[in-house]
Scaffold this motif. Sequence first.
Motif, PDB file in Angstrom:
ATOM      1  N   SER A 136       0.909  -1.132   0.000  1.00 54.63           N
ATOM      2  CA  SER A 136       0.000   0.000   0.000  1.00 54.63           C
ATOM      3  C   SER A 136       0.948   1.179   0.000  1.00 54.63           C
ATOM      4  N   SER A 137       1.792   1.165  -1.029  1.00 54.37           N
ATOM      5  CA  SER A 137       2.993   1.976  -1.026  1.00 54.37           C
ATOM      6  C   SER A 137       2.725   3.452  -0.909  1.00 54.37           C
ATOM      7  N   SER A 138       1.614   3.879  -1.365  1.00 52.01           N
ATOM      8  CA  SER A 138       1.381   5.302  -1.211  1.00 52.01           C
ATOM      9  C   SER A 138       0.574   5.572   0.038  1.00 52.01           C
ATOM     10  N   GLY A 139       0.059   4.531   0.644  1.00 43.90           N
ATOM     11  CA  GLY A 139      -0.827   4.762   1.777  1.00 43.90           C
ATOM     12  C   GLY A 139      -0.195   4.544   3.136  1.00 43.90           C
ATOM     13  N   GLY A 140       1.109   4.210   3.169  1.00 42.31           N
ATOM     14  CA  GLY A 140       1.766   4.073   4.467  1.00 42.31           C
ATOM     15  C   GLY A 140       1.484   2.763   5.144  1.00 42.31           C
ATOM     16  N   GLY A 141       0.980   1.775   4.403  1.00 39.11           N
ATOM     17  CA  GLY A 141       0.648   0.513   5.052  1.00 39.11           C
ATOM     18  C   GLY A 141       1.774  -0.485   5.031  1.00 39.11           C
ATOM     19  N   GLY A 142       2.964  -0.108   4.623  1.00 32.49           N
ATOM     20  CA  GLY A 142       4.096  -1.022   4.635  1.00 32.49           C
ATOM     21  C   GLY A 142       4.477  -1.456   3.240  1.00 32.49           C
ATOM     22  N   LEU A 143       5.693  -1.949   3.146  1.00 31.97           N
ATOM     23  CA  LEU A 143       6.255  -2.328   1.854  1.00 31.97           C
ATOM     24  C   LEU A 143       6.687  -3.775   1.928  1.00 31.97           C
ATOM     25  N   THR A 144       6.305  -4.535   0.930  1.00 31.53           N
ATOM     26  CA  THR A 144       6.716  -5.935   0.904  1.00 31.53           C
ATOM     27  C   THR A 144       7.348  -6.217  -0.450  1.00 31.53           C
ATOM     28  N   ASP A 145       8.480  -6.893  -0.453  1.00 28.58           N
ATOM     29  CA  ASP A 145       9.153  -7.099  -1.741  1.00 28.58           C
ATOM     30  C   ASP A 145       8.682  -8.388  -2.408  1.00 28.58           C
ATOM     31  N   LEU A 146       9.329  -8.722  -3.506  1.00 25.14           N
ATOM     32  CA  LEU A 146       8.874  -9.873  -4.304  1.00 25.14           C
ATOM     33  C   LEU A 146       9.051 -11.195  -3.562  1.00 25.14           C
ATOM     34  N   PHE A 147       9.867 -11.176  -2.516  1.00 28.56           N
ATOM     35  CA  PHE A 147      10.123 -12.421  -1.779  1.00 28.56           C
ATOM     36  C   PHE A 147       9.475 -12.372  -0.391  1.00 28.56           C
ATOM     37  N   CYS A 148       8.418 -11.554  -0.311  1.00 28.53           N
ATOM     38  CA  CYS A 148       7.602 -11.455   0.907  1.00 28.53           C
ATOM     39  C   CYS A 148       8.368 -10.889   2.098  1.00 28.53           C
ATOM     40  N   ARG A 149       9.439 -10.169   1.851  1.00 31.22           N
ATOM     41  CA  ARG A 149      10.150  -9.534   2.964  1.00 31.22           C
ATOM     42  C   ARG A 149       9.560  -8.152   3.167  1.00 31.22           C
ATOM     43  N   SER A 150       9.363  -7.824   4.417  1.00 33.23           N
ATOM     44  CA  SER A 150       8.819  -6.511   4.712  1.00 33.23           C
ATOM     45  C   SER A 150       9.991  -5.516   4.762  1.00 33.23           C
ATOM     46  N   ILE A 151       9.901  -4.444   3.997  1.00 35.44           N
ATOM     47  CA  ILE A 151      11.006  -3.481   3.897  1.00 35.44           C
ATOM     48  C   ILE A 151      10.651  -2.259   4.732  1.00 35.44           C
ATOM     49  N   SER A 152      11.395  -2.073   5.825  1.00 34.97           N
ATOM     50  CA  SER A 152      11.010  -1.002   6.750  1.00 34.97           C
ATOM     51  C   SER A 152      12.199  -0.168   7.204  1.00 34.97           C
ATOM     52  N   TYR A 153      13.369  -0.413   6.630  1.00 33.25           N
ATOM     53  CA  TYR A 153      14.604   0.114   7.193  1.00 33.25           C
ATOM     54  C   TYR A 153      15.441   0.760   6.094  1.00 33.25           C
ATOM     55  N   LEU A 154      15.787   2.019   6.299  1.00 34.35           N
ATOM     56  CA  LEU A 154      16.588   2.754   5.311  1.00 34.35           C
ATOM     57  C   LEU A 154      17.895   3.189   5.949  1.00 34.35           C
ATOM     58  N   ARG A 155      18.997   2.877   5.293  1.00 30.56           N
ATOM     59  CA  ARG A 155      20.311   3.293   5.802  1.00 30.56           C
ATOM     60  C   ARG A 155      20.831   4.413   4.917  1.00 30.56           C
ATOM     61  N   LEU A 156      21.180   5.511   5.556  1.00 29.93           N
ATOM     62  CA  LEU A 156      21.642   6.689   4.811  1.00 29.93           C
ATOM     63  C   LEU A 156      23.131   6.862   5.020  1.00 29.93           C
ATOM     64  N   SER A 157      23.892   6.863   3.938  1.00 27.85           N
ATOM     65  CA  SER A 157      25.315   7.205   4.049  1.00 27.85           C
ATOM     66  C   SER A 157      25.418   8.720   3.866  1.00 27.85           C
ATOM     67  N   LEU A 158      25.715   9.420   4.943  1.00 22.56           N
ATOM     68  CA  LEU A 158      25.692  10.892   4.890  1.00 22.56           C
ATOM     69  C   LEU A 158      26.882  11.465   4.149  1.00 22.56           C
ATOM     70  N   THR A 159      27.982  10.746   4.129  1.00 24.60           N
ATOM     71  CA  THR A 159      29.188  11.232   3.458  1.00 24.60           C
ATOM     72  C   THR A 159      30.122  10.054   3.241  1.00 24.60           C
ATOM     73  N   ASP A 160      30.982  10.158   2.237  1.00 22.78           N
ATOM     74  CA  ASP A 160      31.998   9.103   2.080  1.00 22.78           C
ATOM     75  C   ASP A 160      33.263   9.478   2.845  1.00 22.78           C
ATOM     76  N   ARG A 161      33.271  10.664   3.424  1.00 23.13           N
ATOM     77  CA  ARG A 161      34.483  11.090   4.151  1.00 23.13           C
ATOM     78  C   ARG A 161      34.548  10.439   5.521  1.00 23.13           C
ATOM     79  N   CYS A 162      35.758  10.310   5.998  1.00 17.96           N
ATOM     80  CA  CYS A 162      35.939   9.702   7.309  1.00 17.96           C
ATOM     81  C   CYS A 162      37.188  10.271   7.951  1.00 17.96           C
ATOM     82  N   ASN A 163      37.178  10.328   9.262  1.00 16.91           N
ATOM     83  CA  ASN A 163      38.367  10.793   9.982  1.00 16.91           C
ATOM     84  C   ASN A 163      39.332   9.641  10.283  1.00 16.91           C
ATOM     85  N   LEU A 164      38.982   8.419   9.871  1.00 11.44           N
ATOM     86  CA  LEU A 164      39.890   7.282  10.016  1.00 11.44           C
ATOM     87  C   LEU A 164      40.208   6.698   8.638  1.00 11.44           C
ATOM     88  N   ARG A 165      41.217   5.848   8.586  1.00 11.21           N
ATOM     89  CA  ARG A 165      41.623   5.196   7.329  1.00 11.21           C
ATOM     90  C   ARG A 165      41.704   3.706   7.585  1.00 11.21           C
TER      91      ARG A 165
END
Length: 348
Positions: A8-37
């Motif tokens: 119900s992708s536009s209605g906020g009822g959750g997202l399910t993929d083609l393999f019945c996995r519920s997709i609820s988690y987004l990981r944001l990479s804010l920058t590729d920079r780092c203070n470590l190497r």
Amino acid sequence: MKSEITSSSSGGGGLTDLFCRSISYLRLSLTDRCNLRCMYCVTEDESNGCLSKLGHGDLLTYEELLRVVRVAVAMGITKVRLTGGEPLVRRDVLGFVRDLTRIEGLDDVRITTNGVMLERYGRELYEAGVTKVNISLDSLHRERVAEITGVDCFEQVWRGIETVLALGFSPVKLNMVAMRKINDDEILDFARLSQRMPLQVRFIEFMPIGASSRWNADTYISTDEIMARISTLGELLPLQKGRHDGPAQVFRLGAEAAGSLGFISPLSHHFCDRCNRLRLTSAGALRSCLLHDEEIDLRSVLRQQGPDAAIREALLAAIRNKPQGHQLEERLRRTGSDCHGRMSRIGG
Ligand code: SAM
């Protein structure tokens, strides 16, 4: 297998993929920079100072990131993790975090950090509503941390850990990438740490990611081997998986332990059948699997002034493309090739 995304992708009822996995988690990479190497994250050239970084205009602006998250939350995403690169080195990150945590419907914002700046930013993160933190630390010895990360930062990171514990962050997870002949002689010390401190110490299998990784079959140690070694210290008591445990199998080392142990096995017991994640890379590409190189260029969609519906469509396309499993072992066996992306850009 289903033939299309049920959402119900536009209605906020959750997202399910083609393999019945519920997709609820987004990981944001804010920058590729780092203070470590870190040795597994940068190439040898880069550890000598020749860093190839994204330009400022390549990163999504905070406004663009907030817009994507708002659309994603309206579709059913409930949890966001900030990562990188090192998320805390991006300028004005605290202002962004405050705006992010105010998004209605988003009740779970977490961060993964190397801990170097936690002593300084811990309180403001906590007050902004980020109260769950993963801290990467691959050794408990100052000199070795300097060797692995290229920076003499152990004491700073340790103060960061003490700061977040004192502030009441929960859970506080410590991520240790176990590497043979590099830090595997510390596996038992890390396990003991979970008996003394209210931390979840997590052992992560070393993954072959991109040209930068020093991965090879000799440095890799499986979860089974790590658990066998830890079992010599005492009984590993399985804990009921909590809401905050993600893909980890969680145990307590003896009934009296103050903390717990987590084991994350992307290679030996992969958790693809339970994967609920999408990633947005620091270059603004949507990626539905850490170890699959296919990406959708969301930055172009945003910069062509597309409507929210175009963002929604890109998110749905990423979910539609989410592979059933990463099949990394098979790829390595067949072609000798790993995943080409860079951890710092994809967001570890
Ligand atoms: N700078 C932050 C930090 O240090 O936590 C976030 C980014 S870092 C890439 C995220 C996590 O990815 C760290 O815990 C790091 O140890 C892990 N990581 C990086 N390369 C890895 C690899 N090849 N295998 C397993 N874990 C890896």
